[in-house]
Write a protein that holds these residues in place. Structure first.
Motif, mmCIF file in Angstrom:
data_model
loop_
_atom_site.group_PDB
_atom_site.id
_atom_site.type_symbol
_atom_site.label_atom_id
_atom_site.label_comp_id
_atom_site.label_asym_id
_atom_site.label_seq_id
_atom_site.Cartn_x
_atom_site.Cartn_y
_atom_site.Cartn_z
ATOM 1 N N ALA A 234 0.822 -1.212 0.000
ATOM 2 C CA ALA A 234 0.000 0.000 0.000
ATOM 3 C C ALA A 234 0.858 1.265 0.000
ATOM 4 C CB ALA A 234 -0.934 -0.001 1.214
ATOM 5 N N LEU A 235 2.008 1.223 0.686
ATOM 6 C CA LEU A 235 2.867 2.407 0.748
ATOM 7 C C LEU A 235 3.361 2.846 -0.631
ATOM 8 C CD1 LEU A 235 4.765 1.601 4.040
ATOM 9 C CD2 LEU A 235 3.682 3.793 3.548
ATOM 10 N N PRO A 236 3.991 1.958 -1.421
ATOM 11 C CA PRO A 236 4.423 2.412 -2.749
ATOM 12 C C PRO A 236 3.271 2.636 -3.720
ATOM 13 C CG PRO A 236 4.910 0.091 -2.470
ATOM 14 C CD PRO A 236 4.478 0.605 -1.128
ATOM 15 N N ASP A 237 2.121 2.020 -3.470
ATOM 16 C CA ASP A 237 0.960 2.302 -4.324
ATOM 17 C C ASP A 237 0.540 3.764 -4.186
ATOM 18 O OD1 ASP A 237 0.869 -0.232 -5.319
ATOM 19 O OD2 ASP A 237 -0.777 -0.919 -4.021
ATOM 20 N N ALA A 238 0.552 4.271 -2.942
ATOM 21 C CA ALA A 238 0.149 5.659 -2.695
ATOM 22 C C ALA A 238 1.288 6.638 -2.924
ATOM 23 C CB ALA A 238 -0.377 5.807 -1.268
ATOM 24 N N PHE A 239 2.520 6.193 -2.659
ATOM 25 C CA PHE A 239 3.711 7.035 -2.819
ATOM 26 C C PHE A 239 4.730 6.258 -3.643
ATOM 27 C CE2 PHE A 239 1.684 8.287 1.150
ATOM 28 C CZ PHE A 239 1.648 9.675 1.048
ATOM 29 N N PRO A 240 4.630 6.327 -4.970
ATOM 30 C CA PRO A 240 5.468 5.491 -5.836
ATOM 31 C C PRO A 240 6.969 5.685 -5.634
ATOM 32 C CG PRO A 240 3.656 6.441 -7.087
ATOM 33 C CD PRO A 240 3.646 7.101 -5.746
ATOM 34 N N LEU A 241 7.401 6.830 -5.138
ATOM 35 C CA LEU A 241 8.825 7.092 -4.966
ATOM 36 C C LEU A 241 9.285 6.886 -3.516
ATOM 37 C CD1 LEU A 241 9.041 10.327 -7.157
ATOM 38 C CD2 LEU A 241 9.617 7.991 -7.816
ATOM 39 N N TYR A 242 8.405 6.391 -2.669
ATOM 40 C CA TYR A 242 8.707 6.216 -1.245
ATOM 41 C C TYR A 242 9.838 5.212 -1.050
ATOM 42 C CZ TYR A 242 8.041 4.724 3.632
ATOM 43 O OH TYR A 242 8.221 4.404 4.955
ATOM 44 N N PHE A 243 10.844 5.615 -0.269
ATOM 45 C CA PHE A 243 11.923 4.690 0.085
ATOM 46 C C PHE A 243 12.634 5.249 1.303
ATOM 47 C CE2 PHE A 243 15.960 2.362 -0.443
ATOM 48 C CZ PHE A 243 15.454 1.088 -0.694
ATOM 49 N N VAL A 244 12.873 4.389 2.279
ATOM 50 C CA VAL A 244 13.629 4.770 3.473
ATOM 51 C C VAL A 244 14.835 3.836 3.567
ATOM 52 C CG1 VAL A 244 11.770 5.835 4.797
ATOM 53 C CG2 VAL A 244 12.018 3.356 4.843
ATOM 54 N N ASP A 245 15.972 4.391 3.934
ATOM 55 C CA ASP A 245 17.221 3.639 3.826
ATOM 56 C C ASP A 245 18.137 3.989 4.997
ATOM 57 O OD1 ASP A 245 19.476 2.276 2.967
ATOM 58 O OD2 ASP A 245 19.629 3.294 1.043
ATOM 59 N N TYR A 246 18.557 2.964 5.729
ATOM 60 C CA TYR A 246 19.582 3.120 6.776
ATOM 61 C C TYR A 246 20.790 2.298 6.389
ATOM 62 C CZ TYR A 246 22.275 2.126 10.970
ATOM 63 O OH TYR A 246 23.314 1.955 11.863
ATOM 64 N N GLN A 247 21.978 2.900 6.486
ATOM 65 C CA GLN A 247 23.213 2.194 6.172
ATOM 66 C C GLN A 247 24.234 2.421 7.285
ATOM 67 O OE1 GLN A 247 24.698 3.448 2.345
ATOM 68 N NE2 GLN A 247 22.684 3.278 1.365
ATOM 69 N N GLU A 248 24.860 1.351 7.727
ATOM 70 C CA GLU A 248 26.035 1.465 8.586
ATOM 71 C C GLU A 248 27.245 1.164 7.721
ATOM 72 O OE1 GLU A 248 28.148 -0.290 12.627
ATOM 73 O OE2 GLU A 248 26.064 -0.799 12.177
ATOM 74 N N GLN A 249 28.092 2.168 7.549
ATOM 75 C CA GLN A 249 29.238 2.050 6.657
ATOM 76 C C GLN A 249 30.535 1.929 7.451
ATOM 77 O OE1 GLN A 249 29.001 5.457 4.068
ATOM 78 N NE2 GLN A 249 27.099 4.777 3.100
ATOM 79 N N SER A 250 31.488 1.206 6.870
ATOM 80 C CA SER A 250 32.753 0.973 7.554
ATOM 81 C C SER A 250 33.650 2.199 7.553
ATOM 82 C CB SER A 250 33.495 -0.184 6.887
ATOM 83 O OG SER A 250 33.899 0.175 5.567
ATOM 84 N N GLY A 251 33.449 3.090 6.588
ATOM 85 C CA GLY A 251 34.302 4.260 6.475
ATOM 86 C C GLY A 251 35.624 3.987 5.798
ATOM 87 N N LYS A 252 35.825 2.766 5.315
ATOM 88 C CA LYS A 252 37.067 2.407 4.630
ATOM 89 C C LYS A 252 36.805 2.386 3.127
ATOM 90 C CE LYS A 252 38.442 -0.516 8.522
ATOM 91 N NZ LYS A 252 38.754 -1.902 8.955
ATOM 92 N N PRO A 253 37.394 3.327 2.378
ATOM 93 C CA PRO A 253 37.088 3.408 0.937
ATOM 94 C C PRO A 253 37.505 2.174 0.150
ATOM 95 C CG PRO A 253 38.917 4.866 1.533
ATOM 96 C CD PRO A 253 38.327 4.373 2.817
ATOM 97 N N ASP A 254 38.493 1.442 0.637
ATOM 98 C CA ASP A 254 38.963 0.263 -0.092
ATOM 99 C C ASP A 254 38.310 -1.029 0.382
ATOM 100 O OD1 ASP A 254 40.122 0.403 2.377
ATOM 101 O OD2 ASP A 254 42.126 -0.244 1.729
ATOM 102 N N SER A 255 37.321 -0.911 1.279
ATOM 103 C CA SER A 255 36.666 -2.107 1.802
ATOM 104 C C SER A 255 35.761 -2.730 0.742
ATOM 105 C CB SER A 255 35.828 -1.755 3.037
ATOM 106 O OG SER A 255 35.061 -2.876 3.459
ATOM 107 N N PRO A 256 35.818 -4.072 0.560
ATOM 108 C CA PRO A 256 34.930 -4.723 -0.405
ATOM 109 C C PRO A 256 33.472 -4.753 0.052
ATOM 110 C CG PRO A 256 36.178 -6.366 0.813
ATOM 111 C CD PRO A 256 36.717 -5.030 1.228
#
Length: 405
Positions: A234-256
């Protein structure tokens, strides 16, 4: 903001997102408002404001004072055009915003352009918003596309985005576990409140999650109700562009590994804002240090840093434009926390940081969080975040829609 007072100051001069220099000599060398002033006026007004210096020559990054021989005429022409709706939609300037600066023996006009309010945007040229509305990007004036202009027009007219009734959606489109968890939190924070004993529909009505429009003779789930407690799809039906995103990043640019942990709507949970908040706040605060502090014999685990992070997450969610292409993005990394929400800030950054004023894009969502003691009233959110964070010796940056810590 840079203001030249001597020839030596020119070595410091650089055109930026908030500073523009224009020769403004005119055909006969006596000075006139140049044609390219007006896109800059529109762009700065629609972005974060800025300063235009008239009478400054720029060649290959080197600046020199050309001066304006007849500044009174240029000033008069400027205000005549500003008050001509066929030229520009809104005059934002007062006499105090146009100053004559004497540099050596020459005169420069400094024009301070404030950021337009939500109700004044878009600031456009030639009587037509589409194709004549600009925004400032880097040191240039960029023509706004049609979608951006339409979004400004919608923001101008719509005080709160989340009160509209959603056609064809009802209680079956809600995640009942989310609603139950919210009701439990409400009862804990407001024991004995008359709403505690209401059934779900009546409770939603009181929250603003369900609304009746007697004028149109219809009732139903509101945008706030679905965003806070809805379920997939129902959420994307009413709000087609709706997206929530949480990321925990390592902070290491060379990390795979691109991220150490991630929360997105993936079908394993409801995807709504209340569940996103509950999942993400635990991850954001899991590693924060808690000093041993007692108050009235009980240990206090809620530090200013915890409060700042929690307030930042709530602010990110309640001020987002869920019809925008961008997503809500919350990032945790060794460098700090960042919170990005889609949609243009409704208040100038300086005013938002100072506090005392508020212009909620989603007023009902704000009230829903406030009822369970999350969020702040009367424009005190960002000042509280800033105070709590900087008290601990940390830095804070506010970058347009992105709040970074």
């Amino acid at each position: 903001m840079f203001s030249p007072t001597s020839l030596e100051d020119l070595s410091l001069l650089r055109e930026t997102v908030e500073l523009e220099c224009k020769l403004a000599q005119g055909q006969h060398g006596q000075g006139e408002v140049p044609k390219d002033f007006w896109p800059t006026y529109s762009a700065m007004a629609n972005t974060h404001g800025g300063v235009v210096l008239l009478g400054v020559r720029e060649k290959e990054g080197v600046f020199s004072i050309a001066g304006i021989p007849n500044p009174a005429k240029v000033r008069a022409d400027l205000f005549n055009n500003l008050n001509n709706p066929g030229k520009v939609s809104t005059n934002l300037l007062t006499d105090a915003d146009v100053q004559e600066l004497v540099v050596g023996v020459k005169t420069v006009l400094r024009v301070d352009i404030p950021q337009a309010t939500r109700q004044q945007k878009p600031v456009f040229l030639n009587g037509q918003p589409l194709g004549h509305t600009y925004r400032r990007l880097n040191e240039g004036d960029r023509l706004c596309d049609g979608d951006t202009v339409k979004r400004m027009l919608a923001e101008q007219l719509e005080d709160s985005h989340d009160v509209r009734i959603l056609e064809g959606l009802g209680l079956d489109d809600l995640d009942r576990d989310s609603l139950r968890a919210y009701r439990n939190a409400f009862a804990v924070h407001r024991p004995g409140h008359p709403w505690v004993g209401l059934d779900d529909l009546a409770f939603l009505r009181m929250l603003g999650g369900w609304r009746e429009d007697k004028t149109l003779g219809r009732a139903g789930l509101t945008a706030a109700g679905l965003l806070m407690f809805g379920r997939w799809p129902a959420l994307p039906d009413a709000f087609p562009l709706y997206f929530v995103d949480y990321q925990e990043q390592s902070g290491k640019p060379d990390s795979p590994t691109r991220w150490l942990d991630r929360v997105v709507p993936d079908g394993s949970w409801s995807g709504n804002l209340y569940d996103f908040f509950r999942r993400v706040i635990q991850r954001l605060t899991a590693d924060l240090k808690v000093p041993f502090v007692l108050r009235d014999g009980a240990r206090i685990d809620d530090t200013p840093v915890h409060q700042a992070v929690r307030e930042a997450l709530v602010n990110c969610l309640i001020h987002a434009d869920y019809t925008d292409r961008a997503s809500v993005l919350v990032v945790k990394s060794p460098a700090g926390f960042s919170f990005r929400n889609p949609g243009m800030m409704r208040l100038p950054v300086a005013q938002a940081l100072h506090g005392g004023a508020s212009d909620f894009r989603n007023r009902t969502l704000h009230q829903m969080f406030l009822l369970i003691n999350l969020g702040e009233r009367a424009g005190s959110g960002l000042p509280k975040i800033r105070s709590g964070w900087e008290q601990q010796g940390h830095g804070l940056r506010v970058v347009r829609q992105c709040r970074a810590f």
